[in-house]
Structure formats: C-alpha cells, structure tokens
Motif scaffolding. Structure first.
Motif, PDB file in Angstrom:
ATOM      1  N   GLY A  57      69.550 -83.656 -80.799  1.00  0.00           N
ATOM      2  CA  GLY A  57      68.857 -83.073 -81.925  1.00  0.00           C
ATOM      3  C   GLY A  57      68.524 -81.607 -81.809  1.00  0.00           C
ATOM      4  O   GLY A  57      68.714 -80.975 -80.765  1.00  0.00           O
ATOM      5  N   VAL A  58      68.027 -81.097 -82.915  1.00  0.00           N
ATOM      6  CA  VAL A  58      67.563 -79.723 -83.018  1.00  0.00           C
ATOM      7  C   VAL A  58      66.259 -79.715 -83.802  1.00  0.00           C
ATOM      8  O   VAL A  58      65.970 -80.629 -84.568  1.00  0.00           O
ATOM      9  CB  VAL A  58      68.589 -78.808 -83.732  1.00  0.00           C
ATOM     10  CG1 VAL A  58      69.875 -78.705 -82.946  1.00  0.00           C
ATOM     11  CG2 VAL A  58      68.855 -79.273 -85.157  1.00  0.00           C
ATOM     12  N   CYS A  59      65.466 -78.662 -83.595  1.00  0.00           N
ATOM     13  CA  CYS A  59      64.323 -78.411 -84.465  1.00  0.00           C
ATOM     14  C   CYS A  59      64.868 -77.664 -85.679  1.00  0.00           C
ATOM     15  O   CYS A  59      65.654 -76.729 -85.528  1.00  0.00           O
ATOM     16  CB  CYS A  59      63.277 -77.570 -83.749  1.00  0.00           C
ATOM     17  SG  CYS A  59      62.444 -78.458 -82.442  1.00  0.00           S
ATOM     18  N   TRP A  60      64.462 -78.105 -86.855  1.00  0.00           N
ATOM     19  CA  TRP A  60      65.010 -77.526 -88.089  1.00  0.00           C
ATOM     20  C   TRP A  60      63.891 -76.956 -88.931  1.00  0.00           C
ATOM     21  O   TRP A  60      62.950 -77.664 -89.296  1.00  0.00           O
ATOM     22  CB  TRP A  60      65.775 -78.591 -88.864  1.00  0.00           C
ATOM     23  CG  TRP A  60      66.506 -78.086 -90.067  1.00  0.00           C
ATOM     24  CD1 TRP A  60      67.491 -77.132 -90.088  1.00  0.00           C
ATOM     25  CD2 TRP A  60      66.325 -78.502 -91.414  1.00  0.00           C
ATOM     26  NE1 TRP A  60      67.939 -76.936 -91.377  1.00  0.00           N
ATOM     27  CE2 TRP A  60      67.234 -77.782 -92.214  1.00  0.00           C
ATOM     28  CE3 TRP A  60      65.491 -79.416 -92.040  1.00  0.00           C
ATOM     29  CZ2 TRP A  60      67.331 -77.934 -93.587  1.00  0.00           C
ATOM     30  CZ3 TRP A  60      65.586 -79.581 -93.417  1.00  0.00           C
ATOM     31  CH2 TRP A  60      66.495 -78.841 -94.168  1.00  0.00           C
ATOM     32  N   ASN A  61      63.987 -75.679 -89.208  1.00  0.00           N
ATOM     33  CA  ASN A  61      62.990 -74.970 -90.002  1.00  0.00           C
ATOM     34  C   ASN A  61      63.738 -74.019 -90.923  1.00  0.00           C
ATOM     35  O   ASN A  61      63.953 -72.856 -90.593  1.00  0.00           O
ATOM     36  CB  ASN A  61      62.031 -74.206 -89.081  1.00  0.00           C
ATOM     37  CG  ASN A  61      60.856 -73.632 -89.835  1.00  0.00           C
ATOM     38  OD1 ASN A  61      60.335 -74.241 -90.745  1.00  0.00           O
ATOM     39  ND2 ASN A  61      60.435 -72.442 -89.439  1.00  0.00           N
ATOM     40  N   PRO A  62      64.173 -74.497 -92.090  1.00  0.00           N
ATOM     41  CA  PRO A  62      65.047 -73.706 -92.953  1.00  0.00           C
ATOM     42  C   PRO A  62      64.329 -72.581 -93.695  1.00  0.00           C
ATOM     43  O   PRO A  62      63.779 -72.772 -94.780  1.00  0.00           O
ATOM     44  CB  PRO A  62      65.595 -74.751 -93.923  1.00  0.00           C
ATOM     45  CG  PRO A  62      64.499 -75.765 -94.009  1.00  0.00           C
ATOM     46  CD  PRO A  62      63.890 -75.817 -92.637  1.00  0.00           C
ATOM     47  N   VAL A  63      64.363 -71.425 -93.093  1.00  0.00           N
ATOM     48  CA  VAL A  63      63.777 -70.226 -93.689  1.00  0.00           C
ATOM     49  C   VAL A  63      64.880 -69.159 -93.730  1.00  0.00           C
ATOM     50  O   VAL A  63      65.559 -68.929 -92.732  1.00  0.00           O
ATOM     51  CB  VAL A  63      62.569 -69.727 -92.853  1.00  0.00           C
ATOM     52  CG1 VAL A  63      62.027 -68.420 -93.391  1.00  0.00           C
ATOM     53  CG2 VAL A  63      61.479 -70.796 -92.813  1.00  0.00           C
ATOM     54  N   ARG A  64      65.034 -68.521 -94.880  1.00  0.00           N
ATOM     55  CA  ARG A  64      66.086 -67.502 -95.032  1.00  0.00           C
ATOM     56  C   ARG A  64      65.868 -66.352 -94.042  1.00  0.00           C
ATOM     57  O   ARG A  64      64.743 -66.095 -93.601  1.00  0.00           O
ATOM     58  CB  ARG A  64      66.103 -66.968 -96.467  1.00  0.00           C
ATOM     59  CG  ARG A  64      64.843 -66.232 -96.832  1.00  0.00           C
ATOM     60  CD  ARG A  64      64.905 -65.620 -98.225  1.00  0.00           C
ATOM     61  NE  ARG A  64      63.604 -65.205 -98.669  1.00  0.00           N
ATOM     62  CZ  ARG A  64      62.920 -64.154 -98.199  1.00  0.00           C
ATOM     63  NH1 ARG A  64      63.436 -63.414 -97.256  1.00  0.00           N
ATOM     64  NH2 ARG A  64      61.723 -63.850 -98.668  1.00  0.00           N
ATOM     65  N   LYS A  65      66.949 -65.654 -93.724  1.00  0.00           N
ATOM     66  CA  LYS A  65      66.858 -64.501 -92.851  1.00  0.00           C
ATOM     67  C   LYS A  65      65.857 -63.508 -93.429  1.00  0.00           C
ATOM     68  O   LYS A  65      65.914 -63.161 -94.610  1.00  0.00           O
ATOM     69  CB  LYS A  65      68.235 -63.842 -92.708  1.00  0.00           C
ATOM     70  CG  LYS A  65      68.250 -62.689 -91.748  1.00  0.00           C
ATOM     71  CD  LYS A  65      69.641 -62.120 -91.598  1.00  0.00           C
ATOM     72  CE  LYS A  65      69.633 -60.962 -90.637  1.00  0.00           C
ATOM     73  NZ  LYS A  65      70.968 -60.396 -90.463  1.00  0.00           N
ATOM     74  N   GLY A  66      64.906 -63.079 -92.599  1.00  0.00           N
ATOM     75  CA  GLY A  66      63.869 -62.170 -93.038  1.00  0.00           C
ATOM     76  C   GLY A  66      62.681 -62.860 -93.681  1.00  0.00           C
ATOM     77  O   GLY A  66      61.682 -62.224 -93.997  1.00  0.00           O
ATOM     78  N   GLY A  67      62.781 -64.190 -93.868  1.00  0.00           N
ATOM     79  CA  GLY A  67      61.697 -64.945 -94.481  1.00  0.00           C
ATOM     80  C   GLY A  67      60.609 -65.283 -93.475  1.00  0.00           C
ATOM     81  O   GLY A  67      60.740 -65.028 -92.276  1.00  0.00           O
ATOM     82  N   ILE A  68      59.539 -65.846 -93.987  1.00  0.00           N
ATOM     83  CA  ILE A  68      58.375 -66.178 -93.175  1.00  0.00           C
ATOM     84  C   ILE A  68      58.033 -67.644 -93.369  1.00  0.00           C
ATOM     85  O   ILE A  68      57.994 -68.137 -94.502  1.00  0.00           O
ATOM     86  CB  ILE A  68      57.163 -65.302 -93.578  1.00  0.00           C
ATOM     87  CG1 ILE A  68      57.488 -63.827 -93.346  1.00  0.00           C
ATOM     88  CG2 ILE A  68      55.910 -65.713 -92.812  1.00  0.00           C
ATOM     89  CD1 ILE A  68      56.470 -62.878 -93.933  1.00  0.00           C
ATOM     90  N   HIS A  69      57.792 -68.324 -92.249  1.00  0.00           N
ATOM     91  CA  HIS A  69      57.328 -69.713 -92.291  1.00  0.00           C
ATOM     92  C   HIS A  69      55.816 -69.706 -92.470  1.00  0.00           C
ATOM     93  O   HIS A  69      55.155 -68.900 -91.835  1.00  0.00           O
ATOM     94  CB  HIS A  69      57.711 -70.426 -90.980  1.00  0.00           C
ATOM     95  CG  HIS A  69      57.123 -71.791 -90.865  1.00  0.00           C
ATOM     96  ND1 HIS A  69      57.718 -72.884 -91.417  1.00  0.00           N
ATOM     97  CD2 HIS A  69      55.979 -72.233 -90.292  1.00  0.00           C
ATOM     98  CE1 HIS A  69      56.976 -73.949 -91.175  1.00  0.00           C
ATOM     99  NE2 HIS A  69      55.905 -73.566 -90.492  1.00  0.00           N
ATOM    100  N   PRO A  70      55.230 -70.508 -93.286  1.00  0.00           N
ATOM    101  CA  PRO A  70      55.829 -71.591 -94.058  1.00  0.00           C
ATOM    102  C   PRO A  70      56.191 -71.232 -95.490  1.00  0.00           C
ATOM    103  O   PRO A  70      56.884 -72.005 -96.155  1.00  0.00           O
ATOM    104  CB  PRO A  70      54.728 -72.656 -94.058  1.00  0.00           C
ATOM    105  CG  PRO A  70      53.461 -71.873 -94.082  1.00  0.00           C
ATOM    106  CD  PRO A  70      53.757 -70.619 -93.273  1.00  0.00           C
ATOM    107  N   GLN A  71      55.761 -70.087 -96.001  1.00  0.00           N
ATOM    108  CA  GLN A  71      55.933 -69.816 -97.424  1.00  0.00           C
ATOM    109  C   GLN A  71      57.388 -69.719 -97.880  1.00  0.00           C
ATOM    110  O   GLN A  71      57.679 -69.971 -99.042  1.00  0.00           O
ATOM    111  CB  GLN A  71      55.137 -68.580 -97.878  1.00  0.00           C
ATOM    112  CG  GLN A  71      55.432 -67.307 -97.149  1.00  0.00           C
ATOM    113  CD  GLN A  71      54.495 -67.053 -95.983  1.00  0.00           C
ATOM    114  OE1 GLN A  71      54.093 -67.969 -95.287  1.00  0.00           O
ATOM    115  NE2 GLN A  71      54.154 -65.807 -95.756  1.00  0.00           N
ATOM    116  N   ASP A  72      58.316 -69.370 -97.000  1.00  0.00           N
ATOM    117  CA  ASP A  72      59.724 -69.254 -97.395  1.00  0.00           C
ATOM    118  C   ASP A  72      60.574 -70.452 -96.970  1.00  0.00           C
ATOM    119  O   ASP A  72      61.802 -70.392 -97.031  1.00  0.00           O
ATOM    120  CB  ASP A  72      60.319 -67.972 -96.812  1.00  0.00           C
ATOM    121  CG  ASP A  72      59.702 -66.721 -97.424  1.00  0.00           C
ATOM    122  OD1 ASP A  72      59.429 -66.737 -98.642  1.00  0.00           O
ATOM    123  OD2 ASP A  72      59.485 -65.743 -96.688  1.00  0.00           O
ATOM    124  N   THR A  73      59.939 -71.526 -96.563  1.00  0.00           N
ATOM    125  CA  THR A  73      60.678 -72.735 -96.186  1.00  0.00           C
ATOM    126  C   THR A  73      61.386 -73.282 -97.424  1.00  0.00           C
ATOM    127  O   THR A  73      60.792 -73.407 -98.491  1.00  0.00           O
ATOM    128  CB  THR A  73      59.723 -73.796 -95.613  1.00  0.00           C
ATOM    129  OG1 THR A  73      59.047 -73.241 -94.492  1.00  0.00           O
ATOM    130  CG2 THR A  73      60.478 -75.035 -95.179  1.00  0.00           C
TER     131      THR A  73
END
Length: 132
Positions: free
Chosen positions: A32-48
């Motif tokens: 497995g992998v940890c998955w946190n789909p945030v666009r390049k340059g984005g910020i977690h959690p608001q850009d998830t």
C-alpha cells in the motif's frame, strides 16, 4: 496510529487469524501507499480532491501492484470507493483524524461507508504529536 479490522459486508469478509489478515478466507499481503490527493502547489486539507484524482491515481497504483491505500482523512464518497474497488484496491479509511473530534462524528463517518466492500479497515488517529 491504530487500525481496526471489522467484519465487512456479506460479499466480503475479513478477519485476523494467527497474525495473518484473511479476506474472504485467503491471506492478504498489503502493498500500500498513503494517498492524499492534493494538486501540485495545493494545501491539505482545503485542496484535497478525492474524486478528481481517484481514477488516474487508481490506474497508476494498480499497474504498480498496489492493493491498498491509507487515507489522511475520511473518504465518504461511495463513487471514490467504487473507483478503487474496481481496481481491487482496498481502503484503510481514516475516521478519527484529530484527538478532539466528537465521537458521534466518528460514528457518522463509519456509518456513511461501512458497507462498501472497498473499506478494509478503519484508521483511528495519525500523528498525534501534531493532531491530538
């Protein structure tokens, strides 16, 4: 963090037997992998953006032999879970992210997708030195 393996839907069952995870009675070795789909340059959690990245990422993961993802936050969208399940990728779904979340919120998160076959187990807590 803590993981909880719970019985799944009638279609898919999971249990621990002699330190071995069994899914539908067969041993499952998690890759497995940890998955946190945030666009390049984005910020977690608001850009998830789970739905925006799920199909492309699931395809890449499947080709790489990944069969499980751990999330940084809850996936409560059945459409996203469907995408991963189509690729035979199990989800370790984080439901208790922050140590001060009300427990009824955790129950809501679990109940929202508890019968989805992609959900293998629930993740309770992550990086408590930051989030607790």
């Amino acid at each position: 963090f803590w993981l909880a393996v719970l019985p799944r839907t009638a279609a898919v069952t999971s249990r621990i037997e002699e330190r071995q995870l069994l899914v539908d009675g067969k041993p499952l070795h998690l890759k497995g992998v940890c998955w946190n789909p945030v666009r390049k340059g984005g910020i977690h959690p608001q850009d998830t953006d789970y739905l925006g990245f799920a199909a492309a990422d699931a395809e890449i993961m499947s080709r790489a032999g990944i069969n499980a993802i751990r999330t940084y936050a809850v996936i409560d969208d059945p459409q996203v879970l469907d995408i991963f399940w189509e690729k035979k990728i199990h989800v370790l779904n984080t439901v208790y992210i922050w140590g001060k979340d009300p427990l009824d919120l955790v129950a809501q998160r679990v109940n929202a997708v508890k019968n989805h076959p992609a959900v293998l187990m629930w993740v309770v807590g992550n990086e408590w030195n930051y989030n607790g």
